[in-house]
Write an enzyme that holds these catalytic residues in place. Structure first.
Site, PDB file in Angstrom:
ATOM      1  N   HIS A   1       7.997  33.712  60.025  1.00 46.79           N
ATOM      2  CA  HIS A   1       8.336  32.476  60.736  1.00 46.79           C
ATOM      3  C   HIS A   1       9.761  32.598  61.248  1.00 46.79           C
ATOM      4  O   HIS A   1      10.712  32.584  60.469  1.00 46.79           O
ATOM      5  CB  HIS A   1       8.205  31.289  59.778  1.00 46.79           C
ATOM      6  CG  HIS A   1       8.459  29.957  60.421  1.00 46.79           C
ATOM      7  ND1 HIS A   1       8.310  28.766  59.744  1.00 46.79           N
ATOM      8  CD2 HIS A   1       8.860  29.608  61.678  1.00 46.79           C
ATOM      9  CE1 HIS A   1       8.604  27.757  60.544  1.00 46.79           C
ATOM     10  NE2 HIS A   1       8.947  28.245  61.725  1.00 46.79           N
TER      11      HIS A   1
ATOM     12  N   GLU B   1       4.991  33.050  63.474  1.00 52.75           N
ATOM     13  CA  GLU B   1       5.045  31.595  63.428  1.00 52.75           C
ATOM     14  C   GLU B   1       6.298  31.110  64.150  1.00 52.75           C
ATOM     15  O   GLU B   1       7.402  31.594  63.887  1.00 52.75           O
ATOM     16  CB  GLU B   1       5.069  31.105  61.979  1.00 52.75           C
ATOM     17  CG  GLU B   1       3.808  31.403  61.205  1.00 52.75           C
ATOM     18  CD  GLU B   1       3.858  30.892  59.783  1.00 52.75           C
ATOM     19  OE1 GLU B   1       2.786  30.848  59.146  1.00 52.75           O
ATOM     20  OE2 GLU B   1       4.967  30.542  59.301  1.00 52.75           O
TER      21      GLU B   1
ATOM     22  N   HIS C   1      -0.603  27.729  52.829  1.00 50.66           N
ATOM     23  CA  HIS C   1       0.526  26.925  52.356  1.00 50.66           C
ATOM     24  C   HIS C   1       0.306  26.532  50.898  1.00 50.66           C
ATOM     25  O   HIS C   1      -0.620  25.813  50.564  1.00 50.66           O
ATOM     26  CB  HIS C   1       0.773  25.666  53.186  1.00 50.66           C
ATOM     27  CG  HIS C   1       2.191  25.160  53.051  1.00 50.66           C
ATOM     28  ND1 HIS C   1       3.247  25.717  53.740  1.00 50.66           N
ATOM     29  CD2 HIS C   1       2.727  24.193  52.288  1.00 50.66           C
ATOM     30  CE1 HIS C   1       4.369  25.094  53.421  1.00 50.66           C
ATOM     31  NE2 HIS C   1       4.080  24.169  52.519  1.00 50.66           N
TER      32      HIS C   1
END
Length: 239
Positions: free
Chosen positions: A45, A72, A189
């Site tokens: 990310h 991400e 997650h």
């Protein structure tokens, strides 16, 4: 045996490195160890504040990995420009808040719809697959389908924080709806060995993204051992 793919998020390898502003641990080396122990793709990310992953990390990984890179990013003009330069296999669009410790929830696709239309079209122009990180909600899936997203990634944080049948049912329902709407379904997650094995059993989920837990485990057992154990946990789930 489950054939659900494992994406290993290595953001917090960079967190450890950046704590002393040094060049170790080397993020590419860690990624390659993860791959050699079963990671099917690598996720990073690139946040707007660059709190862990840096621009150079993304380019180095893209040029070094023998598996797909899943990038991400928040849906901003700056990040779009970087993604087009990097050309990862897939871009996953996520919401971002400056003060959050980690991504706190799914992207509100309906609210961002008009902006996302051209954003996704541009990524597709460069043959980059697009995933939208969303809550397990059928309305969000409908919006993702209208945007021609290739996949959604269902936010499993609520389930992992409150492992009730109700929360799991939401994930199951959303995954089935993805199948009905012909859109790829991933999940991630907050997953650990136990919750990943449960989510991997959910029909129509084809990939899991797991990061923080695996990096924490690697402090105790090494990244290779931790990824291998996660791969076994996922594989133990029946089709």
């Amino acid at each position: 045996m489950s054939d659900v793919a494992l994406g290993v998020n290595i953001d917090h390898v960079a967190t450890l490195r950046n704590a002393r502003n040094v060049d170790y641990p080397d993020i590419v080396e860690v990624a390659n160890i993860a791959v050699s122990n079963g990671a099917d793709f690598i996720t990073v990310h690139l946040r707007e504040d660059r709190r862990h992953i840096k621009d150079d990390d993304v380019f180095r990984l893209k040029n070094s990995l023998k598996v797909p890179l899943n990038l991400e990013i928040a849906p901003t003009d700056e990040m779009l420009s970087i993604a087009i330069k990097v050309r990862p296999k897939c871009v996953c669009l996520v919401p971002e808040k400056r003060q959050e410790l980690t991504t706190e929830g799914g992207l509100d696709v309906k609210r961002a719809f008009s902006y996302l239309i051209s954003f996704i079209e541009k990524l597709h122009t460069y043959n980059i697959d697009v995933t939208l990180f969303i809550e397990p909600d059928v309305d969000q899936i409908d919006q993702a389908k209208k945007l021609s997203a290739d996949n959604v990634e269902l936010h499993t944080g609520k389930y992992c924080n409150n492992t009730t049948q109700s929360e799991l049912s939401q994930v199951i329902k959303a995954a089935e709806y993805c199948y009905q709407r012909n859109i790829g379904c991933h999940a991630g997650h907050g997953l650990n060995y136990q919750s990943a094995a449960i989510i991997a059993k959910v029909p129509y989920i084809s990939a899991l993204n797991i990061g923080h837990f695996l990096i924490c485990e690697s402090v105790l057992h090494g990244i290779g051992t931790s990824v291998h154990k996660m791969k076994k946990a996922i594989a133990s789930a029946p089709n």
